[in-house]
Motif scaffolding. Structure first.
Motif, short mmCIF file in Angstrom:
data_model
loop_
_atom_site.label_atom_id
_atom_site.label_comp_id
_atom_site.label_asym_id
_atom_site.label_seq_id
_atom_site.Cartn_x
_atom_site.Cartn_y
_atom_site.Cartn_z
N PRO A 170 -2.43 1.35 -32.27
CA PRO A 170 -2.97 2.71 -32.20
C PRO A 170 -4.17 3.18 -31.06
N GLU A 171 -5.03 2.35 -31.14
CA GLU A 171 -6.07 2.62 -29.91
C GLU A 171 -5.76 2.80 -28.51
N LEU A 172 -4.66 2.18 -28.29
CA LEU A 172 -4.33 2.06 -26.92
C LEU A 172 -2.91 3.13 -26.78
N ALA A 173 -3.01 4.09 -27.53
CA ALA A 173 -2.11 5.34 -27.14
C ALA A 173 -2.37 5.84 -25.69
N ASP A 174 -1.50 6.21 -25.20
CA ASP A 174 -1.48 6.60 -23.84
C ASP A 174 -1.48 5.21 -22.72
N HIS A 175 -1.62 4.37 -23.30
CA HIS A 175 -1.67 3.14 -22.30
C HIS A 175 -0.12 2.42 -22.34
N GLY A 176 0.14 1.74 -21.15
CA GLY A 176 1.10 0.95 -21.21
C GLY A 176 1.00 -0.34 -20.69
N LEU A 177 2.04 -1.31 -20.88
CA LEU A 177 1.88 -2.42 -20.30
C LEU A 177 2.94 -2.86 -19.13
N LEU A 178 2.39 -2.92 -17.90
CA LEU A 178 3.27 -3.22 -16.96
C LEU A 178 3.50 -4.50 -16.41
N CYS A 179 4.52 -4.91 -15.86
CA CYS A 179 5.01 -6.35 -15.47
C CYS A 179 5.51 -6.45 -14.09
N VAL A 180 5.07 -7.37 -13.53
CA VAL A 180 5.64 -7.54 -12.03
C VAL A 180 5.91 -8.79 -11.94
N THR A 181 7.11 -9.20 -11.22
CA THR A 181 7.45 -10.61 -10.83
C THR A 181 7.82 -10.81 -9.38
N GLU A 182 8.20 -11.93 -9.03
CA GLU A 182 8.68 -11.96 -7.57
C GLU A 182 9.90 -11.26 -7.23
N THR A 183 10.74 -10.67 -8.30
CA THR A 183 11.98 -10.07 -8.02
C THR A 183 11.64 -8.53 -7.66
N CYS A 184 10.29 -8.17 -7.62
CA CYS A 184 9.84 -6.76 -7.70
C CYS A 184 9.39 -6.55 -6.17
N SER A 185 10.11 -5.68 -5.55
CA SER A 185 9.83 -5.38 -4.05
C SER A 185 8.70 -4.44 -3.80
N ARG A 186 7.85 -4.64 -3.00
CA ARG A 186 6.84 -3.78 -2.64
C ARG A 186 7.30 -2.25 -2.48
N GLU A 187 8.43 -1.97 -2.12
CA GLU A 187 8.97 -0.59 -1.97
C GLU A 187 8.99 -0.07 -3.53
N ALA A 188 9.65 -0.87 -4.30
CA ALA A 188 10.04 -0.56 -5.78
C ALA A 188 8.56 -0.08 -6.32
N MET A 189 7.34 -0.91 -5.95
CA MET A 189 6.15 -0.64 -6.30
C MET A 189 5.46 0.58 -6.13
N ASP A 190 5.63 1.01 -4.73
CA ASP A 190 5.17 2.01 -4.07
C ASP A 190 5.92 3.30 -4.44
N ARG A 191 7.04 3.15 -4.92
CA ARG A 191 7.74 4.29 -5.35
C ARG A 191 7.38 4.46 -6.91
N LEU A 192 6.77 3.54 -7.79
CA LEU A 192 6.40 3.92 -9.15
C LEU A 192 5.30 4.38 -8.66
N VAL A 193 4.45 4.07 -8.13
CA VAL A 193 3.05 4.77 -7.85
C VAL A 193 3.19 6.14 -7.31
N GLU A 194 4.04 6.44 -6.57
CA GLU A 194 4.12 7.70 -5.89
C GLU A 194 4.67 8.61 -6.98
N GLU A 195 5.80 8.42 -7.92
CA GLU A 195 5.97 8.93 -9.01
C GLU A 195 4.98 9.26 -9.96
N VAL A 196 4.44 8.21 -10.36
CA VAL A 196 3.27 8.73 -11.30
C VAL A 196 2.49 9.56 -10.87
N THR A 197 1.88 9.57 -9.62
CA THR A 197 0.91 10.48 -9.14
C THR A 197 1.55 11.80 -8.47
N ALA A 198 2.83 11.79 -8.84
CA ALA A 198 3.54 12.91 -8.07
C ALA A 198 3.15 14.36 -8.86
#
Lengths: 443, 485, 134
Positions: free
Chosen positions: A415-443
Motif C-alpha cells: 500500500p505504501e508504494l501506491a503510484d509506483h510500478g515495477l519495471l523490467c528490461v532484458t536483452e530482448t528489449c530494444s533501445r527504441e522500445a525503451m525510448d518510446r516508453l519514456v516518450e509516452e510517459v512524459t507526453a
C-alpha cells in the motif's frame, strides 16, 4: 479415434480371451449404484484441424511481443531461447519417458539431470543442487521447512522484499504447521532491514531474495553474518537466475540454502508455468534436502553411469516421515535449463547478464532524467521501482492503449508504494522500445 | 528371438558437458549492445559461473546422443503400473508452442490474457463434469501438490468448524505421497488394512473413524487395480462422523464416464493430468494435479481463481477463506493446455472408450500371464493387473531380475515392489493406446523371461546386456553420494 | 540371504526381540544390530546415530539404518543415557554388514538399571524366536 488403436476385430478377440461379451462387462466390479449412466456433458470430439483453429484463436487473444512491448518481470522474464534448446528438448526420448527408476534404460535423462545439478550448483555457488522442484515459490517454501528440520527451531523471518507471491506460498505451506513466520521490513535503499534480526530469538532461518522483488541487490554477507550469529540458517532466494552471470553467487556469500526460479534459463514464460524450482544446499545438509537427486556410480563393467539416489529421504520409502511429499521434479524444465547453460557457456552468460544490466540501467536513467523518481537508492539488476508523475495506474492504462505493458502496479502488494510500478528490461528489449516508453510517459 | 523384438543397437559414447568444449566458444547468438555500458560496483560482481564453453554443434550432438540412451512411450510399450504411460499426442505439443501462449507473461492484465483465462475456465468446467464435483482449481503443479492442497482444504474445513482433528485414515495400499501429504498438514496417518479381496471393508472403517479423525484418503480404483466397491458405504460412515472423503484420482483413467467420484461420496479429488489426460511425463515432470471439490468446499480453493463476468474472464482474489496460493502463478499452464486439447480431441464418447480399452488391455494381459505369474487377486482387474512373485520363489529369481531381463527384450519393465502389500509385486498397466500386437509381443517376452528363470537363470542375473550400461551399482551411489561433477 | 543356521549369535550377548544385541561392559552396555538383522537389511548405506548425552527409553527409536530402498528404525533394548556412539560407522556403514558384533557396534549406553540386561533374551531364546518366524 486415432489414439485408440483397437479394431472391432481386436476388441472381439480380446473380449473372447477374457471371457466377456461386451466392453461394459469389464466394469462388473463397479456396483450399479456407483455407475454413471448418462453421457458426459462435454464438447463433441474435434478434428486436429478444428482444434488447432480453436486453440489458435485463444492464443491470439494474448498480448505478446512483437505486437506489444512488455516491461513485466516480477518473477517471469523474457529472454531469448536458442532454437537448439527448443529443438533438442522436443526429442521425444526426453519428453515421453518416465522418472528414471530403471536407470539402465534412462541414462539420457540421468546424465542430463546430473549435468543440470552440477551447472545449477555452480551457478548458485553451492555444493549440492536437487534435480528441481515445481517453481521458485515452492522451492523457497521447501527450503524453509528444511531449515526448520535442520535446526529444530520453529520460527522463520522472511524479508518483505521477497516476491509477494512467494511469501503467500510460504504462508500456505506453513499455515497448518504451527511454525511462526515473521517479516523483516525494507529500508529506503530497497534492501532488507537486517538489524531487525538481532531482536528475534530462536530463528530457524532468515530468508531474503537477491536480486529482491524490487530488483535491488541485497547485502548477503551481512545477512549471513546476522543469521549465523543467532544460530539461524541463511536461505537466499531469487527469481532472476541470469543475475548470477554477473553478480556474486549466493553460495559464495554465505548462504546455507539457496532456492529460486530458473525460468530465465531457456524456459518459455507460458503464462507462468511450468517453470523451474531450483534448490541447493551445503553438502552437510544433503540428507535433509527434499526432492529427487541424481548421483554418479558405475555399472558392472566399471563404466560411469548415473542413478537416482538417497531415495530414503523420499515419500515412496519413508512415507509420512519423508523430507517432503514431492514425487516428481520438473525434469524437462531442468533439462532445458542445462541445455541453455551449456549453450551460453561461462563466457556467454557473463556477457548476456551484463547486457541485461546495461539495458535496465539505460531505461532507469532515462526515466529518472524524464522526471520519474526511482524509488530505491540501492543498486539493481534488470528491475527497478519507479513512480510516474500523475500516478502509475493512469499512466499504465494510457500506455496499454499504445500497446505497451508498463510493468506491474505495486499498490496492491505494498500500500505504501501506491503510484509506483515495477519495471523490467532484458536483452530482448530494444533501445527504441525503451525510448518510446519514456516518450509516452512524459507526453 | 524374433527380429521384431529387443535391440541390436548403435550406442555412441558421450562425455559430460564439461569434458567437452574450449574457452571462448559459444553456442548462443549474442545480441549486440545498443546502450552504453553501465558497470555495477565491483564488490557486487563475481567471476561468473564456471560453465564450459561449447559450440552449437557440440551442444546438439551431446543431447542428441543422450536422448538415444533413453526409452520413452514413443520408443515402445511402457507398462509401468500406477504411472499410466499412454501415448502423448503430437498436436498438443504443437499447440503448447503457440507464441500467444508460450510467450505470455503470467501477470498480464486480464483484458490482455483472455485466451489463457478462457482456456483455464473451460478446462475447470470439463474436469468438474468428468469428476461429478462442483469446482476445480488447476493451480497444483503435480498430483502430490494436489494432495497437499486437498489436505489444506480439509484442515481449513475443520478449523472453520471450530475443532481441528488430528488423524487421517489411509489404506495400506496407498501411494507414499498420501501419508507424506497428510503429515505436511500435521495429520497422523492411520493405516487401514484392506480386506481379503484387496478392497476396503466398511466395518474396518467403522472401527477406525472417530471424532479425532479428519477424513479418509482413498485411491479408487486402488493401487491393486481393484474398484473400491464399498466406497458409498465408507463415505457415509466418514461423513456421519464429521469427516471428509479425499479421493486420490491417480487412477481416474480407468473409470472416465463410468464413475463420477462426486456422485459416490467423494468430497475432494485430485487428478493427474500427466496420467489420465495424456500430457507427457518428461522424464519425471512437469505434471499437473488439479483438485475438484464439492460445492461447500469451493470457498477454500487456492487463489487467484478465474471468474467470468458478462462473457469476460478475470482473476479474483476475493475468497477470504481460501487456503491461499500454492504456486507463484497459475500452475503449469503449459501442461493444462495439453490436457484441454486432449479432452477436446477425445470428446465424451472417446473418453469413455479410453477407460473401456484401458481395462480391456489390462485384463487381456492378466489372462495371458496368469498361468505363469501368480495374480495377487483371483478376479478381474481394472486398468492394471498385479502379480506376486510366488511362482518364482523356487527358482530364486527375483521380481527385480525379471524386470531387468524384460529390458533386453525391448520393453520397459512394469512397476515392481509396489503396492507393498503384495510380495515381490509386479504391476502392469498397459494403457489403452497399445495395440493388441504390441501386447502380444510383451506377453511373449514376459513368458519367455519366466521360462528363462526356470531353465537359464544365469542369463537373467546378467540382464540387461543390451543397454548403454549393464546393471548400475545403486549401493555405491548411496554410500558415497556424488551429486555434482 | 543366510539360512537361520548360518546366523551368528554369540553366546555371551543378550538380545532383544527387535534384533538388537547388548554386551555389558562395566557399568556401561554396548549395543548393536544382530547378524540376522544386518543380513535381512542387505547392503547398508547409511546409519544415523543419536547424540551423546541424551536419554532414551526402552523400546524408543535410537538410530535408523538405511539400505538403498528401505529405512529401518532401531529400538533401544534397555533404557539409559547414550555414553558414546560408533563414529566410524557413519562414514563407513559397511562395517555393520561386515562385523555386526565387532567394528559395526552402534552405541554405548549407561543403563538406568544395570540389572535390566538379564531380562533380555539369551542367544538360545532369540534363536528360537527366529526359528518361530517372529
Amino acid at each position: 479415434m486415432r489414439y485408440l488403436p483397437h479394431t472391432d476385430g481386436d476388441i472381439a478377440a480380446m473380449l473372447g480371451t477374457v471371457g466377456l461379451k461386451e466392453l461394459d462387462d469389464l466394469f462388473a466390479a463397479v456396483p450399479g449404484d456407483c455407475r454413471f449412466k448418462g453421457a458426459l456433458q462435454l464438447p463433441e470430439a474435434m478434428s486436429e484441424w478444428a482444434l488447432e483453429e480453436l486453440v489458435g484463436r485463444l492464443a491470439g487473444r494474448m498480448a505478446v511481443s512483437p505486437e506489444y512491448s512488455v516491461f513485466l518481470g516480477a518473477g517471469s522474464y523474457d529472454h531469448y531461447i536458442p532454437a537448439t534448446v527448443s529443438s533438442l528438448l522436443g526429442r521425444s526420448e526426453f519428453v515421453t519417458s518416465y522418472t528414471p527408476y530403471q536407470p539402465e534404460m534412462l541414462q539420457g535423462t540421468l546424465q542430463g539431470i546430473y549435468e543440470y545439478q552440477t551447472l545449477a550448483a555452480r551457478l548458485m555457488g553451492m555444493e549440492v543442487a536437487t534435480a528441481s522442484h515445481y517453481d521458485g515459490a515452492t522451492a523457497l517454501a521447501e527450503a524453509l521447512l528444511m531449515a526448520v528440520r535442520i535446526t529444530g527451531r520453529k520460527k522463520v523471518a522472511l524479508s518483505r522484499a521477497i516476491h509477494p507471491h512467494y511469501r503467500q506460498v510460504v504462508r500456505t505451506y506453513f499455515a497448518p504447521t504451527g511454525y511462526e513466520l515473521l517479516e523483516l521490513p525494507y529500508l529506503e535503499t530497497g534492501l532488507t532491514d537486517l538489524d531487525r534480526i538481532r531482536e528475534i530469538q530462536d530463528l530457524a532461518a532468515v530468508a531474503v531474495q537477491s536480486p529482491n522483488f524490487f530488483g535491488c541487490i541485497e547485502n548477503l554477507p551481512a545477512a549471513a553474518q546476522r543469521a549465523h550469529s543467532g544460530g539461524a540458517l541463511l536461505v537466499s532466494g531469487f527469481t532472476e537466475a541470469l543475475a548470477f552471470g554477473l553478480l556474486k553467487s549466493p553460495g559464495s556469500q554465505g548462504a546455507d540454502i539457496v532456492a529460486g526460479e530458473g525460468q530465465s534459463l531457456g524456459i518459455p514464460r507460458s503464462f507462468g508455468g511450468p517453470a523451474l524450482g531450483m534448490l541447493a544446499s551445503r553438502k552437510r545438509h544433503m540428507r535433509s534436502l527434499p526432492g529427487r537427486l541424481v548421483g554418479k556410480t558405475k555399472d558392472r563393467d566399471g563404466k560411469r553411469g548415473f542413478v537416482l539416489t538417497l531415495a530414503t529421504r523420499e515419500q515412496h520409502i519413508r512415507r509420512e516421515k519423508a523430507t517432503s511429499n514431492i514425487c516428481s521434479n520438473n525434469s524437462l524444465c531442468a533439462l532445458a535449463a542445462a541445455m541453455y547453460m551449456a549453450s551460453i557457456g561461462g563466457t556467454g552468460i557473463r556477457e548476456l547478464a551484463s547486457l541485461n544490466h546495461d539495458k535496465a540501467e539505460y531505461l532507469k536513467n532515462a526515466l529518472r532524467d524524464a522526471g520519474c523518481p526511482i524509488r530505491f537508492s540501492g543498486p539493481t539488476f534488470n528491475e527497478f521501482v519507479v513512480r510516474f508523475p500523475g500516478g502509475f495506474d493512469a499512466a499504465y492504462r494510457h500506455l496499454l492503449e499504445k500497446r505497451i505493458v508498463a510493468g506491474l502496479s505495486l499498490g496492491g502488494y505494498y500500500p505504501e508504494l501506491a503510484d509506483h510500478g515495477l519495471l523490467c528490461v532484458t536483452e530482448t528489449c530494444s533501445r527504441e522500445a525503451m525510448d518510446r516508453l519514456v516518450e509516452e510517459v512524459t507526453a | 528371438m524374433s527380429e521384431s523384438l529387443g535391440t541390436t543397437g548403435l550406442v555412441l559414447n558421450e562425455p559430460l558437458l564439461w569434458e567437452r568444449g574450449k574457452k571462448g566458444r559459444c553456442g548462443f547468438s549474442m545480441p549486440a549492445g545498443d546502450v552504453p555500458s553501465s558497470p555495477l560496483p565491483a564488490e557486487l560482481t563475481g567471476d561468473g559461473p564456471d560453465f564450459p564453453d561449447l559450440s552449437e554443434i557440440e551442444v546438439v550432438r551431446h543431447y542428441t546422443r543422450l536422448s538415444t540412451w533413453n526409452f520413452g512411450v514413443d520408443t515402445g510399450l511402457y507398462p509401468l503400473g500406477s504411472c499410466t504411460m499412454k501415448y502423448n499426442p503430437k498436436i498438443n505439443e504443437k499447440l503448447a508452442g503457440l507464441r500467444g501462449f508460450a510467450a505470455a507473461h503470467p501477470l498480464l492484465p486480464s483484458v490482455l490474457s483472455q485466451g489463457a483465462l478462457q482456456l483455464v475456465f473451460d478446462l475447470e468446467r470439463f474436469l468438474a463434469e468428468i469428476t461429478g464435483l462442483d469446482a476445480v482449481t488447476l493451480q497444483p503443479a503435480a498430483g502430490a501438490q494436489g494432495e497437499l492442497t486437498g489436505m489444506l482444504i480439509i484442515h481449513a474445513y475443520h478449523r472453520l468448524r471450530g475443532k481441528q482433528r488430528t488423524k487421517i485414515l489411509i489404506p495400506d495400499t496407498a501411494h507414499g505421497t498420501n501419508p507424506a501429504s497428510a503429515a505436511l498438514c500435521g495429520y497422523l496417518p492411520v493405516p487401514v488394512p484392506s480386506g481379503p479381496d484387496g478392497i476396503l471393508l466398511p466395518e474396518t472403517v467403522v472401527g477406525l473413524m472417530d471424532s479425532e479423525t479428519a477424513g479418509i484418503m482413498i485411491t479408487n480404483p486402488n493401487t491393486l487395480g481393484l474398484f473400491e466397491a464399498n466406497i458409498r458405504e465408507i463415505a457415509r460412515i466418514v461423513h456421519d462422523r464429521g469427516g471428509l472423503v479425499y479421493g486420490d484420482g491417480a487412477n481416474m483413467n480407468a473409470v472416465l464416464g463410468v464413475v463420477k467420484p462426486g456422485a459416490v461420496g467423494v468430497d475432494i479429488l485430485h487428478l493427474n493430468l500427466h496420467k489420465t489426460f495424456s500430457t507427457p511425463h518428461g522424464g519425471g515432470g512437469p505434471g499437473a494435479g488439479p483438485v475438484a471439490v464439492r460445492k461447500d468446499l469451493v470457498r477454500f480453493l487456492p487463489v487467484p481463481r478465474v471468474v467470468e463476468r458478462n462473457g469476460a474472464y478475470e482473476l479474483s482474489e476475493g475468497f477470504p477463506e481460501s487456503v491461499g496460493r500454492v504456486m507463484a502463478f497459475h500452475g503449469h499452464f503449459g501442461v493444462l493446455l495439453r490436457a484441454h486439447a486432449y479432452i477436446l480431441s477425445m470428446g465424451p464418447d472417446g473418453l469413455k472408450q479410453v477407460s473401456r480399452l484401458a481395462v480391456l488391455n489390462a485384463n487381456y494381459i492378466r489372462e495371458k500371464l496368469k498361468d505363469v505369474l501368480h495374480p495377487a487377486f483371483d478376479r478381474p482387474c481394472m486398468h492394471e493387473c498385479v502379480f506376486s512373485d510366488q511362482n518364482q520363489q523356487e527358482t530364486g529369481i527375483t521380481t527385480l531380475e525379471m524386470a531387468k531381463r524384460l529390458i533386453d527384450y525391448g520393453y520397459h519393465p512394469p512397476t515392481i515392489y509396489f503396492p507393498l502389500v503384495v510380495h515381490g509385486a509386479i504391476m502392469i498397466e498397459p494403457t489403452e493406446t497399445e495395440t493388441k500386437e504390441d501386447l502380444d509381443g510383451f506377453i511373449e517376452a514376459f513368458r519367455s523371461v519366466v521360462r528363462e528363470a526356470g531353465e537359464n537363470p544365469g542369463v537373467i542375473r546378467e540382464a540387461p546386456v543390451r543397454c548403454k550400461l549393464r546393471r548400475v551399482d545403486e549401493t555405491a551411489a548411496a554410500r558415497n553420494p556424488c551429486l555434482t561433477g | 540371504m543366510k539360512k537361520i543356521e548360518e546366523i551368528q549369535l554369540p553366546e555371551e550377548l543378550r538380545y532383544s526381540p527387535d534384533h538388537e544385541w547388548v554386551r555389558p561392559e562395566g557399568d556401561l552396555a554396548r549395543v548393536g544390530l544382530t547378524d540376522y538383522a544386518q543380513d535381512q537389511l542387505g547392503d547398508i548405506v547409511y546409519v544415523e546415530l543419536p547424540a551423546v548425552g541424551i536419554h532414551i527409553a526402552q523400546g524408543a527409536v535410537f538410530a535408523t539404518v538405511e539400505s538403498v530402498k528401505s529405512v529401518s528404525e532401531c529400538f533401544m533394548p534397555l533404557a539409559g543415557e547414550i555414553a558414546a556412539v560408533n563414529g566410524p560407522l557413519s562414514d563407513d556403514p559397511v562395517l555393520l554388514n561386515q562385523s555386526p558384533y565387532g567394528d559395526g557396534w552402534m552405541v554405548m549406553v549407561k543403563p538406568d538399571d544395570p540389572a535390566a540386561v538379564s531380562q533380555l533374551l539369551t542367544a538360545e531364546a532369540y534363536l528360537a524366536r527366529l526359528k518361530g518366524g517372529v
